[in-house]
Design a protein around this motif. Structure first.
Motif, PDB file in Angstrom:
ATOM      1  N   GLN A 193       1.033  -1.085   0.098  1.00  7.07           N
ATOM      2  CA  GLN A 193       0.021  -0.009   0.084  1.00  7.07           C
ATOM      3  C   GLN A 193       0.833   1.240  -0.029  1.00  7.07           C
ATOM      4  N   TRP A 222       2.102   1.912  -3.607  1.00 10.36           N
ATOM      5  CA  TRP A 222       1.253   2.541  -4.514  1.00 10.36           C
ATOM      6  C   TRP A 222       0.814   3.930  -4.097  1.00 10.36           C
ATOM      7  N   ASP A 223       0.937   4.034  -2.738  1.00 10.59           N
ATOM      8  CA  ASP A 223       0.543   5.743  -2.284  1.00 10.59           C
ATOM      9  C   ASP A 223       1.651   6.627  -2.697  1.00 10.59           C
ATOM     10  N   PHE A 245      -6.670   0.547  -3.304  1.00  8.44           N
ATOM     11  CA  PHE A 245      -5.790   0.413  -2.339  1.00  8.44           C
ATOM     12  C   PHE A 245      -5.115   1.736  -1.540  1.00  8.44           C
ATOM     13  N   SER A 246      -4.852   2.493  -2.408  1.00  6.19           N
ATOM     14  CA  SER A 246      -4.105   3.832  -2.177  1.00  6.19           C
ATOM     15  C   SER A 246      -5.112   4.986  -1.663  1.00  6.19           C
ATOM     16  N   GLN A 248     -11.552   3.953   0.420  1.00  2.77           N
ATOM     17  CA  GLN A 248     -10.175   3.124   0.494  1.00  2.77           C
ATOM     18  C   GLN A 248     -10.660   1.574   0.858  1.00  2.77           C
ATOM     19  N   ASP A 278      -8.597  -2.524   0.729  1.00  4.60           N
ATOM     20  CA  ASP A 278      -7.696  -3.666   0.238  1.00  4.60           C
ATOM     21  C   ASP A 278      -8.681  -4.874  -0.091  1.00  4.60           C
TER      22      ASP A 278
END
Length: 305
Positions: A72, A75-76, A141-142, A164, A166
């Protein structure tokens, strides 16, 4: 996948997303107009076969665990570096997936869509502009990507709900009513999930999809040029690689994808490779792109049928 758009050579470039999505001036579809759908995998050259057969060593277990733990965050950081400027808007989704219109019984029927892995909204905002009778649940996910979606001038809570998530651990039903979604889009998303957790993501999606609902899938296909550019030190497992920025990518065979969905309770409607060629004008190189474009349904009769 935070990567440079100015690529110096094919030997040292970072791995980029599909060229149909990247706002690159150096690479445009040129070699072959349009694209070709086929049930057969791309045939490799002897040089490509030798290159793949030489990939024996895998990234260490310690590093693989670290990559999973920091997925995570990576990707963030990607969205922090690139904000909303990296991907092109996906105006091709309606053309490629007629179900976005055809699954209605009448034109004004409200369609409920889940964009699983929405990024910064490159798919959902063209859809919302094109179709006034659509409501979109959008998750990523981000957390940073979700904030970019909410900051978009086209974002309207009456027509879109972004959150958000997952897909492998967070229950979608916390934000999406069970059995309420007509269509789920999985566009260049599942490839970023560890293969061991892909079924968890599909099971999660199935819970919010209506009986008779459909999943529209497009992602990296086996032997795509991006796969062949990875160095041996980037291999995590069979058809699974890590980029220089820590994000990961899986390259799907149609057999693996069909088995994955069928074992999760879905039925296959279409499952084909999409072959394209892309030219790098700067380098004068023409490279083969391979994607997998598929449709799967959740068994059962929909409420509207």
């Amino acid at each position: 996948m935070a990567l440079s758009k100015k690529e110096s050579s094919l030997d040292d470039i970072k791995i980029t997303p599909p060229q149909e999505e990247v706002g690159s001036k150096d690479q445009i579809p040129l070699c072959v107009p349009g694209q070709t759908k086929t049930s057969a995998a791309r045939v490799l050259t002897e040089e490509e076969l030798d290159r793949l057969s030489g990939e024996r060593a895998l990234v260490s277990d310690f590093k693989q665990m670290k990559l999973e733990k920091e997925a995570q965050k990576n990707w963030d950081l990607f969205y922090k570096r690139n904000t909303t400027n990296f991907f092109k808007d996906r105006h091709w989704t309606i053309r490629e997936f007629e179900e976005l219109k055809a699954c209605r019984e009448f034109e004004s029927q409200r369609l409920v869509l889940l964009e699983a892995g929405c990024g910064v909204g490159n798919c959902i905002f063209p859809l919302l502009e094109d179709d006034l009778n659509i409501f979109v649940y959008a998750c990523d996910f981000s957390p940073r990507a979700v904030e970019f979606v909410k900051q978009n001038p086209l974002y309207c809570p009456e027509r879109c709900c972004a959150f958000q998530c997952d897909l492998t651990t967070d229950d979608l039903r916390a934000n999406v009513p069970e059995g309420s979604v007509d269509v789920v889009t999985l566009i260049f998303v599942l490839s970023a999930v560890h293969p061991d957790k892909m079924k968890l993501a599909l099971q999660n999606i199935s819970r919010v999809l209506k009986p008779g609902g459909i999943v529209l899938f497009r992602d990296y296909g086996l032997y795509d040029h991006a796969m062949l550019r990875f160095k041996g030190s980037s291999k995590l497992g069979e058809n699974f690689y890590v980029r220089q920025d820590g994000t990961r990518s899986y390259f799907f065979s149609k057999e693996f994808l069909a088995e994955l969905f069928e074992e999760t309770g879905f039925q296959s409607v279409a499952n084909d490779y999409v072959l394209r060629e892309t030219v790098n004008k700067k380098e004068g190189l023409c490279v083969p792109r391979v994607f997998l474009q598929s449709k799967f349904t959740k068994p059962g009769q929909s409420d509207s049928s």
